[in-house]
Scaffold this motif. Sequence first.
Motif, mmCIF file in Angstrom:
data_model
loop_
_atom_site.group_PDB
_atom_site.id
_atom_site.type_symbol
_atom_site.label_atom_id
_atom_site.label_comp_id
_atom_site.label_asym_id
_atom_site.label_seq_id
_atom_site.Cartn_x
_atom_site.Cartn_y
_atom_site.Cartn_z
ATOM 1 N N ALA A 105 0.849 -1.186 0.000
ATOM 2 C CA ALA A 105 0.000 0.000 0.000
ATOM 3 C C ALA A 105 0.884 1.235 0.000
ATOM 4 O O ALA A 105 1.837 1.328 0.781
ATOM 5 N N VAL A 106 0.597 2.190 -0.886
ATOM 6 C CA VAL A 106 1.290 3.471 -0.936
ATOM 7 C C VAL A 106 0.276 4.545 -0.585
ATOM 8 O O VAL A 106 -0.708 4.749 -1.297
ATOM 9 N N ILE A 107 0.488 5.231 0.540
ATOM 10 C CA ILE A 107 -0.449 6.252 1.007
ATOM 11 C C ILE A 107 0.157 7.620 0.745
ATOM 12 O O ILE A 107 1.248 7.930 1.217
ATOM 13 N N ALA B 11 -5.927 2.066 -7.601
ATOM 14 C CA ALA B 11 -6.173 3.298 -6.862
ATOM 15 C C ALA B 11 -7.413 3.148 -5.998
ATOM 16 O O ALA B 11 -8.473 2.755 -6.478
ATOM 17 N N VAL B 12 -7.260 3.453 -4.720
ATOM 18 C CA VAL B 12 -8.384 3.461 -3.779
ATOM 19 C C VAL B 12 -8.607 4.907 -3.378
ATOM 20 O O VAL B 12 -7.745 5.529 -2.757
ATOM 21 N N THR B 13 -9.741 5.462 -3.753
ATOM 22 C CA THR B 13 -9.969 6.900 -3.561
ATOM 23 C C THR B 13 -10.895 7.188 -2.385
ATOM 24 O O THR B 13 -11.673 6.328 -1.956
ATOM 25 N N GLY B 14 -10.793 8.420 -1.883
ATOM 26 C CA GLY B 14 -11.659 8.850 -0.799
ATOM 27 C C GLY B 14 -11.479 8.031 0.461
ATOM 28 O O GLY B 14 -12.403 7.894 1.259
ATOM 29 N N GLY C 172 -10.795 2.225 7.082
ATOM 30 C CA GLY C 172 -11.065 3.625 6.843
ATOM 31 C C GLY C 172 -12.102 4.199 7.779
ATOM 32 O O GLY C 172 -12.855 3.455 8.439
ATOM 33 N N GLU C 173 -12.155 5.537 7.818
ATOM 34 C CA GLU C 173 -13.135 6.202 8.674
ATOM 35 C C GLU C 173 -14.563 5.899 8.251
ATOM 36 O O GLU C 173 -15.489 6.011 9.055
ATOM 37 N N LEU D 132 -9.751 -2.644 3.573
ATOM 38 C CA LEU D 132 -9.123 -3.034 2.320
ATOM 39 C C LEU D 132 -8.553 -4.449 2.414
ATOM 40 O O LEU D 132 -8.314 -4.974 3.506
ATOM 41 N N ASP D 133 -8.336 -5.049 1.261
ATOM 42 C CA ASP D 133 -7.714 -6.373 1.235
ATOM 43 C C ASP D 133 -6.324 -6.292 1.861
ATOM 44 O O ASP D 133 -5.637 -5.257 1.765
ATOM 45 N N PRO D 134 -5.855 -7.369 2.470
ATOM 46 C CA PRO D 134 -4.571 -7.341 3.183
ATOM 47 C C PRO D 134 -3.390 -6.991 2.268
ATOM 48 O O PRO D 134 -3.377 -7.317 1.074
ATOM 49 N N VAL D 135 -2.409 -6.315 2.854
ATOM 50 C CA VAL D 135 -1.158 -5.996 2.162
ATOM 51 C C VAL D 135 0.005 -6.502 3.015
ATOM 52 O O VAL D 135 -0.140 -6.752 4.213
#
Length: 465
Positions: free
Chosen positions: A202-204, A271-274, A292-293, A298-301
Motif C-alpha cells: 500500500a502506498v499512502i 487506486a483506492v480513492t476517498g 477507513g473512517e 481493504l484487502d490485506p497488504v
Amino acid sequence: MTTTTADLPVVVIGAGPAGLAAAAHLVERGIEPLVLEAGPAAASAVREWSHVRLFSTWGELTDPAAEKLLAPTGWTKPDPATYPSGGDWAELYLQPLSDALGDRVRVGATVTGVSRTGRDRIVDADRETQPFVVHFTTADGEERVFARAVIDASGTWTTPSPAGAGGLAALGENAAADRISYRVPDLKDPAVRARYAGKRTAVIGSGASAFTALATLADVTKDEPGTHAVWILRRGLSGSTFGGGEADQLPARGALGLAAKAAVDQGHADAVTGFRTEAIERDGEGRLVLAGEDGRRLDPVDEIIVLTGLRPDLSFLSEIRLGLDERLQAPTQLAPLIDPNQHSCGTVYPHGHRELSHPEPGIYLVGMKSYGRAPTFLAMTGYEQVRSVTAAIAGDIESADRVELTLPETGVCGGAGLFDDPAAGQADGGGCCAPAAAPALVQIGVGAPAAVVAEEAPAGGCCGS
C-alpha cells in the motif's frame, strides 16, 4: 576587550542546502557563521534519499554565494542541464561546500534548545538586547554557544507525517512499524528490493514521493511477478491528480506524475480513492489490513509506504517567540502565499526576510522548515530566502528587501484541503491544469532521469497528501 552581540557568530541549524547556502552568504558579508548539523556529515538528510533523482536541474540547485566560495577550491559546476540524484547533490556540491566552510561546520551536533540569554519566553525586560543561546549535544556531552542571530534550516526530514488521516498515527500504526516505511524505498538495493518484490504494498499519499514509489514499484513488476501496489488517496481521481503533466514547467516533475498514471493504467497499481485511514490491523496471517473512517476495510497488504508529507520539529524552539500560522506552522506572513488550501497554479510570490520574520527579532526559519506542513519546496526558493535573511542580519535592508525570484509553474490546481474532499476530484472542472497526457509516451524506470522528488527532502507533491 568587551564582546558585543555584533561580535558573536550567527548560528545556522542544519548543514543541508539552505543552511550551507546561508553560511556562504554570511561569509560573503564578513559575518562568521557556525553551522550545527545533527547528522554525521553535511547533507545527512539528502544522503538518506541519495537514490532518488531530483526534478530540478543542476542549474537550479546551486547557490551563487556558495559557487563563489567554492571557486578557489577548483570546484567545477556540473552540467547545468542535467538532473542529479540526491547522492550526486550531496557529493558533488554540498559536501565540497561544507569542506570549503571548514571548521565553521560542526557535525554530530544536535540542537536541543534555543533561547535569549537569561530570558525565558515570558520575560520582556531587556529581551532584545540579549544574545541568543543555543544548547546542543555532541558525543562529548552538552555544550552551548551564544549567537547574534539564529537561522533554523533544520528541515522537516526527521518528522514525517503518519498514515492516520487526522494527523495522528492510525490505531495500530506504531505496532505495525516493522512493516511500514515513511521513505521512498531504494529498490536498487537488493535487501530493500527483496522486501517489496512479489509483495502487495500500500502506498499512502498523493505527491511527488508517492509518484516515485508507484513508478519504481511498477518497474519491479517487470522482473518480479506478483509485485503490486495499492495507491491510497484521500481524494478522488482526476486529471490533476497526477500533477501538471505537460503543463508543468519543470518537465521532469510533470513526467513523474505521468509515470504514476501509467502504473495505474497498466494495472501495476490499484487506486483506492476517498479513503481516510483510521486503523491498521493484522489479519490471521500477520498481513496488514487498512480500515477507513467510512467503515471500509481493504484487502490485506504485506507492506505499507506512508508518504503523506513532512512537518517541522518545533520542540527546541519552545522558549522563542515564534509567529506561526495555525494551520501550516509556517511563518505568519509567509503562510498565505503557500497555503495548499488556497494556493493554485502559478508561482509562489517572491518572499524574503519580512515574510520570514517572527515576533522574536533575529531568528528565522528558512528552507523546507519555513514551509511548515506545506509541500513542494524548491531549492531556489531557499537560496533566495537566505540571501535576503543574511542581508537583513548584516543591516543591508535595501538588499534584503530586493527579493527577485521567478519560480516554474506547477501546472497543478487546488490544494490538500480541497482535495481531501473525495468528491472534489471526481470531475475535471476546468481551471489551469491541463489533463494528463497519454502515459505511453513516458518511459521512466528506477534509474531514469525523471524519477524525482521535491528538493531538500522528498515531501509530497504540490497538493499535499
